[in-house]
Structures are given as C-alpha cells and as structure tokens.
Design a protein around this motif. Structure first.
Motif, PDB file in Angstrom:
ATOM      1  N   LEU A 111       0.800  -1.245   0.007  1.00 31.88           N
ATOM      2  CA  LEU A 111       0.010   0.146   0.202  1.00 31.88           C
ATOM      3  C   LEU A 111       0.936   1.419   0.053  1.00 31.88           C
ATOM      4  O   LEU A 111       1.927   1.260   0.739  1.00 31.88           O
ATOM      5  CB  LEU A 111      -0.861  -0.150   1.187  1.00 31.88           C
ATOM      6  N   LYS A 112       0.411   2.092  -0.682  1.00 32.88           N
ATOM      7  CA  LYS A 112       1.048   3.566  -0.716  1.00 32.88           C
ATOM      8  C   LYS A 112       0.159   4.532  -1.142  1.00 32.88           C
ATOM      9  O   LYS A 112      -0.858   4.491  -1.476  1.00 32.88           O
ATOM     10  CB  LYS A 112       2.250   3.565  -1.883  1.00 32.88           C
ATOM     11  N   VAL A 113       0.710   5.978  -0.530  1.00 38.34           N
ATOM     12  CA  VAL A 113      -0.300   6.974  -0.687  1.00 38.34           C
ATOM     13  C   VAL A 113       0.522   7.835  -1.705  1.00 38.34           C
ATOM     14  O   VAL A 113       1.735   8.323  -1.581  1.00 38.34           O
ATOM     15  CB  VAL A 113      -0.214   8.066   0.638  1.00 38.34           C
ATOM     16  N   GLY A 114      -0.046   8.163  -2.798  1.00 35.16           N
ATOM     17  CA  GLY A 114       0.206   9.148  -3.814  1.00 35.16           C
ATOM     18  C   GLY A 114      -0.479  10.270  -4.105  1.00 35.16           C
ATOM     19  O   GLY A 114      -1.347  10.596  -3.367  1.00 35.16           O
ATOM     20  N   TYR A 115      -0.205  11.216  -5.326  1.00 34.24           N
ATOM     21  CA  TYR A 115      -0.639  12.018  -5.459  1.00 34.24           C
ATOM     22  C   TYR A 115      -0.627  12.605  -7.096  1.00 34.24           C
ATOM     23  O   TYR A 115       0.163  12.397  -7.765  1.00 34.24           O
ATOM     24  CB  TYR A 115       0.161  13.384  -4.850  1.00 34.24           C
ATOM     25  N   ASN A 116      -1.927  13.051  -7.465  1.00 41.51           N
ATOM     26  CA  ASN A 116      -1.710  13.613  -9.071  1.00 41.51           C
ATOM     27  C   ASN A 116      -2.840  14.792  -8.895  1.00 41.51           C
ATOM     28  O   ASN A 116      -3.561  14.962  -8.057  1.00 41.51           O
ATOM     29  CB  ASN A 116      -2.137  12.537 -10.081  1.00 41.51           C
ATOM     30  N   LYS A 117      -2.485  15.679 -10.180  1.00 42.04           N
ATOM     31  CA  LYS A 117      -3.368  16.849 -10.020  1.00 42.04           C
ATOM     32  C   LYS A 117      -4.790  16.680 -10.365  1.00 42.04           C
ATOM     33  O   LYS A 117      -5.596  17.526 -10.243  1.00 42.04           O
ATOM     34  CB  LYS A 117      -2.532  17.821 -11.153  1.00 42.04           C
ATOM     35  N   VAL A 118      -5.046  15.374 -10.778  1.00 41.98           N
ATOM     36  CA  VAL A 118      -6.589  15.123 -11.223  1.00 41.98           C
ATOM     37  C   VAL A 118      -7.170  14.795 -10.029  1.00 41.98           C
ATOM     38  O   VAL A 118      -8.350  15.241  -9.668  1.00 41.98           O
ATOM     39  CB  VAL A 118      -6.421  13.993 -12.299  1.00 41.98           C
ATOM     40  N   PHE A 119      -6.576  13.800  -9.125  1.00 42.54           N
ATOM     41  CA  PHE A 119      -7.405  13.129  -7.920  1.00 42.54           C
ATOM     42  C   PHE A 119      -6.886  13.599  -6.742  1.00 42.54           C
ATOM     43  O   PHE A 119      -7.331  13.472  -5.746  1.00 42.54           O
ATOM     44  CB  PHE A 119      -7.284  11.772  -7.958  1.00 42.54           C
ATOM     45  N   GLY A 120      -5.680  14.241  -6.442  1.00 43.20           N
ATOM     46  CA  GLY A 120      -5.269  14.849  -5.499  1.00 43.20           C
ATOM     47  C   GLY A 120      -4.607  13.656  -4.734  1.00 43.20           C
ATOM     48  O   GLY A 120      -3.919  12.833  -5.516  1.00 43.20           O
ATOM     49  N   TYR A 121      -4.475  13.627  -3.561  1.00 45.14           N
ATOM     50  CA  TYR A 121      -3.986  12.238  -2.648  1.00 45.14           C
ATOM     51  C   TYR A 121      -4.861  11.346  -2.707  1.00 45.14           C
ATOM     52  O   TYR A 121      -6.106  11.262  -2.596  1.00 45.14           O
ATOM     53  CB  TYR A 121      -3.744  12.895  -1.044  1.00 45.14           C
ATOM     54  N   TYR A 122      -4.225   9.960  -2.755  1.00 44.61           N
ATOM     55  CA  TYR A 122      -5.095   8.877  -3.072  1.00 44.61           C
ATOM     56  C   TYR A 122      -4.193   7.628  -2.196  1.00 44.61           C
ATOM     57  O   TYR A 122      -3.024   7.660  -1.895  1.00 44.61           O
ATOM     58  CB  TYR A 122      -5.288   8.303  -4.354  1.00 44.61           C
ATOM     59  N   ILE A 123      -5.057   6.629  -2.032  1.00 43.15           N
ATOM     60  CA  ILE A 123      -4.186   5.380  -1.373  1.00 43.15           C
ATOM     61  C   ILE A 123      -4.142   4.255  -2.676  1.00 43.15           C
ATOM     62  O   ILE A 123      -5.277   3.968  -2.927  1.00 43.15           O
ATOM     63  CB  ILE A 123      -4.963   4.834  -0.029  1.00 43.15           C
ATOM     64  N   GLU A 124      -3.223   3.638  -2.836  1.00 41.93           N
ATOM     65  CA  GLU A 124      -3.147   2.658  -3.863  1.00 41.93           C
ATOM     66  C   GLU A 124      -2.584   1.333  -3.313  1.00 41.93           C
ATOM     67  O   GLU A 124      -1.730   1.382  -2.571  1.00 41.93           O
ATOM     68  CB  GLU A 124      -2.145   3.170  -5.063  1.00 41.93           C
ATOM     69  N   MET A 125      -3.397   0.299  -3.811  1.00 37.61           N
ATOM     70  CA  MET A 125      -2.876  -1.143  -3.426  1.00 37.61           C
ATOM     71  C   MET A 125      -3.211  -2.110  -4.656  1.00 37.61           C
ATOM     72  O   MET A 125      -3.901  -1.568  -5.577  1.00 37.61           O
ATOM     73  CB  MET A 125      -3.766  -1.546  -2.252  1.00 37.61           C
ATOM     74  N   PRO A 126      -2.372  -3.213  -4.756  1.00 34.94           N
ATOM     75  CA  PRO A 126      -2.708  -4.032  -5.630  1.00 34.94           C
ATOM     76  C   PRO A 126      -4.122  -4.575  -5.783  1.00 34.94           C
ATOM     77  O   PRO A 126      -4.839  -4.752  -4.706  1.00 34.94           O
ATOM     78  CB  PRO A 126      -1.902  -5.394  -5.441  1.00 34.94           C
ATOM     79  N   ARG A 127      -4.627  -4.855  -6.982  1.00 40.95           N
ATOM     80  CA  ARG A 127      -6.232  -5.207  -7.041  1.00 40.95           C
ATOM     81  C   ARG A 127      -6.279  -6.647  -6.303  1.00 40.95           C
ATOM     82  O   ARG A 127      -7.507  -6.969  -5.941  1.00 40.95           O
ATOM     83  CB  ARG A 127      -6.235  -5.466  -8.492  1.00 40.95           C
ATOM     84  N   ASN A 142      -3.454  -2.977 -12.760  1.00 39.03           N
ATOM     85  CA  ASN A 142      -3.062  -3.802 -11.489  1.00 39.03           C
ATOM     86  C   ASN A 142      -3.307  -3.399 -10.317  1.00 39.03           C
ATOM     87  O   ASN A 142      -2.747  -3.902  -9.398  1.00 39.03           O
ATOM     88  CB  ASN A 142      -1.567  -3.973 -11.666  1.00 39.03           C
ATOM     89  N   GLY A 143      -3.984  -2.287 -10.331  1.00 39.22           N
ATOM     90  CA  GLY A 143      -4.296  -1.874  -8.925  1.00 39.22           C
ATOM     91  C   GLY A 143      -5.620  -1.025  -8.688  1.00 39.22           C
ATOM     92  O   GLY A 143      -6.388  -0.704  -9.591  1.00 39.22           O
ATOM     93  N   GLU A 144      -5.917  -0.696  -7.206  1.00 40.64           N
ATOM     94  CA  GLU A 144      -7.124   0.141  -7.251  1.00 40.64           C
ATOM     95  C   GLU A 144      -6.535   1.298  -6.302  1.00 40.64           C
ATOM     96  O   GLU A 144      -5.976   1.131  -5.549  1.00 40.64           O
ATOM     97  CB  GLU A 144      -8.096  -0.770  -6.218  1.00 40.64           C
ATOM     98  N   ARG A 145      -7.489   2.487  -6.469  1.00 43.94           N
ATOM     99  CA  ARG A 145      -7.102   3.736  -5.811  1.00 43.94           C
ATOM    100  C   ARG A 145      -8.242   4.045  -5.112  1.00 43.94           C
ATOM    101  O   ARG A 145      -9.332   4.219  -5.447  1.00 43.94           O
ATOM    102  CB  ARG A 145      -6.480   4.903  -6.912  1.00 43.94           C
ATOM    103  N   PHE A 146      -7.974   4.539  -3.724  1.00 44.40           N
ATOM    104  CA  PHE A 146      -8.990   4.707  -2.815  1.00 44.40           C
ATOM    105  C   PHE A 146      -8.600   6.091  -2.065  1.00 44.40           C
ATOM    106  O   PHE A 146      -7.452   6.604  -2.295  1.00 44.40           O
ATOM    107  CB  PHE A 146      -9.186   3.603  -1.609  1.00 44.40           C
ATOM    108  N   VAL A 147      -9.586   6.750  -1.452  1.00 46.79           N
ATOM    109  CA  VAL A 147      -9.562   7.917  -0.527  1.00 46.79           C
ATOM    110  C   VAL A 147     -10.203   7.795   0.857  1.00 46.79           C
ATOM    111  O   VAL A 147     -11.309   6.807   0.806  1.00 46.79           O
ATOM    112  CB  VAL A 147      -9.962   9.305  -1.193  1.00 46.79           C
ATOM    113  N   THR A 148      -9.851   8.313   1.701  1.00 49.63           N
ATOM    114  CA  THR A 148     -10.549   8.270   3.097  1.00 49.63           C
ATOM    115  C   THR A 148     -10.650   9.691   3.411  1.00 49.63           C
ATOM    116  O   THR A 148     -10.118  10.588   2.968  1.00 49.63           O
ATOM    117  CB  THR A 148      -9.806   7.651   3.948  1.00 49.63           C
ATOM    118  N   GLU A 149     -11.640  10.031   4.557  1.00 53.79           N
ATOM    119  CA  GLU A 149     -11.945  11.454   4.874  1.00 53.79           C
ATOM    120  C   GLU A 149     -10.674  11.839   5.656  1.00 53.79           C
ATOM    121  O   GLU A 149     -10.312  12.997   5.298  1.00 53.79           O
ATOM    122  CB  GLU A 149     -13.021  11.195   5.939  1.00 53.79           C
TER     123      GLU A 149
END
Length: 864
Positions: A463-479, A497-504
């Motif tokens: 699991l890792k926390v990433g960032y892009n200008k479209v979605f902002g911050y997100y959590i990514e993990m293998p599908r 190969n993966g899914e991206r999620f956000v939390t409050e």
C-alpha cells in the motif's frame, strides 16, 4: 490580442487617461507595453518588438514588448534617465480567482522626481522634485524629496526674484521641476533647466487652483505667515505628488521655510568654478571639495554634508556651534574612532522609514531599521561625556527601543525579499503561523505517517499514498488485495494492476496541505502589514533621530578630515577681515602626487585692503591662490576646519567668481559677451560683505578696451562709495598695478618666478608687489610649443617692446573728477625703468641676472 478584446479595451481605457506616460501593463509575470509605447520602449530599452496577433494583416497587428515584473526597476530607471514617465498598472485580484477579466489599476506614476526605489536612487545624493512660481512681484521655490519626506520653500520678493530662483535651483539640483507660465517664460530659468541642468521640466496649470490650495491646507494647515504665492507653489507640488503617487502623503508633515539671507547664496558659475561637489572637467566627485571632506559612514551623513556645502551659514553663533563640535571630536581620537565605527552599522534610516510609510518596504527593510536602532544606545553612550552643545543635543536622540523591540520580536533574522511568499514571521510569535508552517514543512512526513498507519491497518505491505493533479491524494494497493479494504475506503479509480481509494482523513489532510500555504502567506502578510503600520506611526520620531545621526556623521567626517589633513580651527566673526596664514588649496594638495603644496598667506579687510591685484604668468598659481581663499572662507562657514596654519574669517554673505569663459555659440554669445554678462551679474548682486574673485577680466577684447574695463571694474569693487567688497583681481594688465598708489584699499601681489637664462621656474609663492612681465613665451615653451615658434615669438616680442608707446595710467591733476555713479577709467602710466627697479628683489638675483637687468635698464633709458 486584437484591439477589440476585453483586455485591450481595458488597456486603452487606462492608457487614454495617461497619454504622457509609458504604461507598464501587468499580464501575469510581465509588464507589457502596446502600440506606440511598445515601439518607444523597444527602441529605448533594446527590447524585441513582437505581436500576438500574427494571423492578422501587418497593418492590423498590435506591436508589443514586455519586461519581467520582478526586474522592472532597471528598465524604469533607463526610461526615466531618457526623460520618460512610467505608469505602473497592476492586477488588483488573483487571476486564478477572478471571474472574467482581471481588474487592473494604476498604482503609481514614476517620474524622475518621485523615485522611491533604492536601486534607482544615488545613496549620497538627495532626489528633489521642485516647483517654481513666478509673478511680477515675487518668486517662490519649493523642493520635496519623496525618499526622505523633506519639504522646503523659499520666497523672494522684488524684481531680482528670478536671479534668486535660479540660484536656489542650482543649490538643490532637482531632477524634475514644475513651472507656472511666468516661470516657464523666464529666459534665465529656462536656460538653466534646459541647457545646464538638463532636468525634466513641465509647465503645470494647477498653481493656485482650489485643488492645490486644499492639499496645502490638509498638509500644513492655514497660517497667517503663508503668502498666497507660497501656498500656490507648495500646493502645486503636493497636487502633483497626489496625482502621481495615488496615496496618502502623511510623511510630508513639516514645511521648512527660509528666506534670502538664511544661507550664503552661491550662483551656478561660482559652484562650478569652485568645484564644490563635482569637477569642472569631468563632472566626477573625485577632485571636488566634497571628495576631500566626505568621510561619512552613512548615506544620510553623506547627503547632509553635501547639503552643508551648498548652504554655508551666515550666523557666527551657528557656525561656532558646529566648529566646537568638530573641535571636540577632532581632539578626542578614541571617541571619534568609536563613533565612526558605530556609525558604520547604521542604515539609511531616512529612506527606510519613508518606504515603510509609503507601503513599499519589505521585511528586510524593517530589519535594517531595527538593526540601525540597535546602534543608537551605543552612540548615546559615546556622546554622554561630550561638552559641545551640539553634540549633547544629538546625544539626547530617541534610541527607538520600542521600534527595535517590536520588529525583532516579529520578523525573523533572514526574511525573503518579497512579502507575499511567507517566511517572514519569527517562530514563536504566532501559534497559528507556527502550526501552518509545520504543516507545510512536514507535509511529506504527514503523508508518510498515514501511509504507515494504513499498511498496519490493512496488512497490505505494498500500500502506498500517492498524488496527482487530477485526483489529489489517494491510497493505492494491488487489485488482488483490494477486496477486503476497510469500510471507510472510497473507491476512486480502477487500474490494470491496482485500485485507488480515498479516506476522509486523507481528504482532510489534502485540504489542509493545499490551503495551508496560501493561509500561511496571507496570515504572515497581515501580521507584517500591522507591524508596518505601527512602525509608520513612529515616523516623526524616527526621522528626527535619523537627522541627528546624520548630523553626527557629518561632524565626525569633518573632524576626521581635519586631523588627517592638518587643518586648523578658524576664528569666524562679522569683522570683515579675512586673514589666512599659510593657506592651502584643499583639493590640489590632495591631488599632488609629487612635491609639496606651497602655502600662501591672504589678507583682505573690508575696512582696509579691500582689493588685491594679483599679477604673474599663467600656470604660476594665481587661480589656485584665489580659489583656495574662497574655499577656505566657504569651509569655515559650513563649520569645517580649514587648510591653513591659522585663519580669521569675516563672514561673506556671498562668494562670486569669474574664472575663465567659453563661447556660447548656440546663444550667439562670444567669450567676451559671456564674461561681461557674468561681471555685470556680480556687480549687480554683490554687497560690501561679499567676496569677489575675478580672473583676467577684459581679456576677450582689444588691449585698450580690456584694460579700461578691467580698471573700471576694479575701481567699482574697491571704492567703498560704490561697492567696497573684498576682491581678488588677477590680471595680465601690469599697468593696473599703479592703482596701488592712487586707489585706497588696493594692494599688489604677484606670483614669484625664478628665471635662469631662458628657463623659468614657478615658485608658487605669492609675494607683495606687481609682476614685471607675463612670461607668456616661456609658458608656451613649457607647454611644448615647437622651438622654431618660440624663437620667432621672442623676436616678435622684442620688436613690439622696442616700439611700444607707454600707456598713461595716472590721471592728470586738472582732469575733471568723474561724475558720481560713473566708473573712472583714469589715465595710465609710469616710467618702465622705475617700475622695473621698484619690483626687483635683489636678494634672489645671481650676478649674471643683475648684469642682464642693468643692460635692460640702460636700454630702456636710451629709448626714453
């Protein structure tokens, strides 16, 4: 960028209101110029001229060029130096937040006389804007230095007002001048401004208007001592400042008024001839009197010392006050050294507080002001033991402890240049600033902490926390591991190969991180502005303290110069006596690379020897001798020690010089005409208390005309019934030396010359008596004129002397007395052989020289 776009329509609306300015129109990171402004700027600044509507036909394209907004000052300075005005048009809202067209407005018009930017100002020179108001009855000059808040006014009634106005303009050397119609039409004022000073000048129509009168009353109130002409001039200056600066001018709160006779008045010619602040030949400071005297440690002190040179005092008590202070500093080497070392740490408090008041100061300016205030307790301590009244008054200055305390508490040690990017406020002053700063500085750590927590929570090691200008911050993990995510995970994006999620929690962190920088910058700027307003309220106290520090610096500079150069303390009074023993030229002695300057005495007495006739060859030191006398008098009257063994100076109300002349071909005036105009001005304006320096009057015309004019001028100056001023008169008309016998108050001096065969040695010594000849041929030889020309010149001179008729100088006993008010030319003459014998110094003659002189005298007797 077509003419009809909303932005160009906005540009034209603003430009139409400022047709005489080059408009710097803010577009993003550039100031852009269009149309004729662009052509002018491209030509004057060597910029590339381009266009954004290249698809249009050439005749429909809009020329444009631009400069980076963060580097605009250098470009503006170049335009100002070429005589242009520049209007600064800024974006009044953030383009990212603006709905539709960004609002823009002109914040300021920069002209040569309204510069505030440090990079555009000379540190040691003031920058004056002037207003000149002239009527048939009176004349008024006003001067304002926006960079220091200084505001001066002087009124001169009577027909001589234009002459006084010219001299005041020369005294203050403004970079920009406003004129009413009468002043613009005056030939003397116009010639000075356009030909000599070459400053920006313009005729204004708001002198005496209701608008200008309102501005005057708002600033200085209504006073029964303020005449209508003075209000008209001062009000016009304030009106212009309001129109160009578009801000409150509360810092200009004191109007300093003076009249003719407050200071020694010096005309343009005298300032040039005496080379007070710049040299005659190159216009440089080096080689001027200011160059010798200026050992100041601060910019403020340097400007004040320059001002003192332009305004010698006339009150003996004021002069002695300065002299006593200089003497005490000169006598105490330890205290003087400590004062000067401490002054090195003082910034330009006058201009710093001005920038604070006008809202153009940065955090570094506040720190510089606080650092300067930090030196004040030490200066006060050093001045505490002093006995001089002036030094004790300076020592009573406010130490600005409150200012220093507030600035050092709030502003960090190394703030950025700009005030909109944060980083100014000291850690520990504001908890909210500290929190936001920690948040922005530790953003990476906060993200890493969430990443680690979620790995432990989900058990997904990749699991890792990433960032892009479209979605902002997100959590990514293998599908493969995304089916059992916590319930608070919100699916945002599905990848191969993966899914991206956000939390409050992640969305809250993102919101904080994205807005924290803006909120931090805004909060820091608000704190900075509040502090700036607090410091601005202290401006009157800061300004008074700065004036005292500058005064101390100027006095310490004069003391240091006096000690290093071996100057003496002059006695100054109203006696009318100038008695200088072993006087030296302050500049020439410093410029000598080999040899020692030959000192000379000088004595003038308004009640006795009023006029000195100085004869001798060119290059022998006549002009240096006269200039050094004038400079010693001027130095004494600014409160300086002087280059002499001793000096008694009877105050001169004015110093006049007529030294050299050049053709003014543009005005159709010959050398002789220029010379006569200068002489006429001297004779018209001098008084019995003046010091007059005249060099070679009458040389620009025929011998007899020139000699007649020279004698008439000398008689007028020396005669107490006409003028009776102290006068030094250098001439090659040796016949005028006979006036010592016929005209009371006249004394002959000459430059001693040693002649061995055809070799001439100038001894640089001024001795009593008249010179017997000019040694012109010998001087020509020293100058490198070819030998054949020298031999021919000697032959021609011998022939001319052989056939020359004696010129009668003395008036016959039955000649009618000249009518009162007329200049007597008298008769000319005395026996040449007797003259030769009378002027001989037999103690300096070699046997061979004595034989040659006897042969010459015998020859003269035969010719008789």
């Amino acid at each position: 960028m077509a003419e009809g776009t909303p932005m160009m329509q906005q540009y034209h609306r603003i430009k139409d209101e400022l047709p005489d300015c080059i408009l710097f129109f803010r577009l993003g990171d550039f100031y852009e110029m269009f149309n004729e402004d662009a052509r002018t700027a491209a030509r004057e600044l060597d910029l590339a001229l381009t266009t954004r509507d290249r698809t249009r036909p050439p005749e429909e394209q809009t020329p444009m060029c631009g400069v980076p907004y963060h580097a605009y000052e250098g470009y503006v300075a170049k335009l100002l130096s070429k005589g242009y005005k520049v209007a600064i048009c800024e974006q009044m809202e953030d383009p990212a937040l603006a709905k539709g067209l960004v609002q823009r407005d002109v914040l300021r018009i920069i002209t040569p006389g309204t510069v505030l930017e440090k990079s555009m100002l000379e540190e040691r020179k003031p920058n004056y804007l002037a207003a000149v108001y002239l009527t048939e009855e009176t004349g008024v000059t006003c001067f304002a230095d926006l960079s220091t808040g200084e505001f001066l006014a002087a009124e001169f009634p009577g027909a001589e007002a234009p002459d006084h106005l010219v001299n005041e303009l020369v005294r203050y050397a403004p970079s920009e001048v406003l004129l009413n119609d009468a002043a613009a039409a005056d030939s003397a004022i116009r010639e000075l401004l356009t030909k000599r000073m070459k400053c920006m000048c313009q005729t204004a129509d708001f002198f005496g208007s209701a608008e200008s009168d309102d501005f005057f009353r708002q600033h200085f109130g209504a006073s029964g001592t303020d005449s209508a002409p003075l209000r008209a001039a001062a009000g016009a200056l304030l009106t212009y400042l309001h129109r160009t600066q578009k801000t409150e001018l509360s810092y200009i709160d004191t109007l300093t008024k003076y009249t003719a006779g407050s200071y020694m008045e010096l005309d343009w010619q005298t300032r040039r001839n005496l080379e007070l602040t710049e040299t005659l030949r190159s216009g440089e400071k080096k080689g001027s009197l200011l160059w010798v005297l200026d050992r100041t440690r601060t910019s403020m002190g340097g400007r004040l010392l320059r001002a003192w040179l332009g305004k010698p005092l006339l009150n003996p008590a004021s002069i002695k006050g300065r002299l006593n202070a200089v003497a005490e500093l000169a006598d105490d080497a330890v205290a003087r050294g400590e004062v000067r070392e401490t002054l090195k740490q003082v910034g330009d408090m006058e201009r710093l507080i001005s920038r604070v008041v006008y809202g153009s100061a940065g955090a570094r300016d506040l720190n510089a002001l606080a650092a300067s205030a930090g030196t004040l307790p030490e200066l006060k301590s050093l001045l505490q033991p002093m006995k001089s009244g002036l030094l004790r008054r300076i020592g009573d200055m406010d130490a600005l402890e409150a200012l220093r305390g507030q600035v050092t508490e709030i502003i960090g040690d190394d703030p950025p240049v700009t005030v909109r990017e944060g980083g100014m406020i000291r850690r520990g002053y504001s908890p909210e600033v500290d929190r936001l700063r920690d948040l922005t500085e530790n953003a990476r750590g906060a993200v890493a902490a969430i990443e680690q927590k979620e790995r432990e929570r989900t058990g997904v090691k990749k699991l890792k926390v990433g960032y892009n200008k479209v979605f902002g911050y997100y959590i990514e993990m293998p599908r493969s591991q995304s089916e059992t995510v916590p319930e608070d995970y919100i699916r945002k994006q599905t990848l191969v190969n993966g899914e991206r999620f956000v939390t409050e929690e992640l969305k809250n962190l993102e919101s904080q991180l994205l807005t924290a920088r803006d909120r931090l910058n805004e909060l820091e700027y608000r704190i900075f502005k509040d502090l700036s307003d607090t410091v601005a309220a202290m401006a009157p106290t800061v300004r008074e303290t700065a004036e005292r520090v500058a005064e101390l610096d100027a006095l310490a500079s004069l003391a240091e110069t006096a000690v290093l150069n071996g100057y003496c303390l002059p006695e100054v009074d109203l006696s009318g006596v100038i008695d200088i023993r072993d006087g030296r030229h302050p500049v020439v002695e410093q410029m000598l690379t080999d040899g020692v300057f030959v000192a000379n005495d000088a004595r003038l007495d308004a009640g006795g020897e009023r006029a000195l006739i100085i004869t001798g060859p060119n290059m022998a030191g006549k002009s240096t001798y006269m200039r050094q006398t004038a400079l010693i008098v001027l130095m004494a009257q600014i409160g300086s020690f002087v280059p002499a063994r001793s000096a008694h100076i009877g105050i001169a109300d004015r110093i006049f010089t007529r030294i050299g002349a050049s053709d003014d071909l543009a005005a159709g005036q010959s050398t002789f005409m220029v010379e006569m105009m200068e002489v006429a001005d001297i004779l018209k304006n001098a008084t019995k208390s003046s010091l007059i320096i005249l060099d070679e009057v009458g040389r620009g015309t025929s011998t007899y005309d020139g000699m007649s004019i020279a004698r008439a001028v000398l008689e007028f100056c020396a005669d107490p019934r006409k003028l009776g001023a102290r006068t030094m008169f250098a001439t090659h008309y040796h016949e005028l030396t006979e006036l010592e016998q016929t005209l009371p108050g006249v004394k002959n001096l000459n430059t001693a010359v040693k002649k061995r065969g055809e070799e001439v040695i100038f001894l640089r010594r001024i001795v009593p008596g008249g010179a017997d000849r000019s040694y012109g041929v010998e001087v020509a030889k020293l100058a490198g004129v070819p030998e054949p020309v020298i031999r021919r010149a000697r032959a021609v001179l011998l022939e001319l002397e052989k056939h020359a008729a004696p010129i009668a100088l003395e008036a016959s006993e039955d000649a009618p007395e000249p009518e009162e008010g007329q200049l007597s030319l008298g008769s000319l003459g005395a026996e040449q052989a007797m003259d030769r014998l009378r002027d001989l110094d037999i103690n300096t003659l070699t046997p061979l020289e004595a034989m040659n002189i006897l042969f010459e005298l015998k020859k003269l007797m035969r010719e008789e």
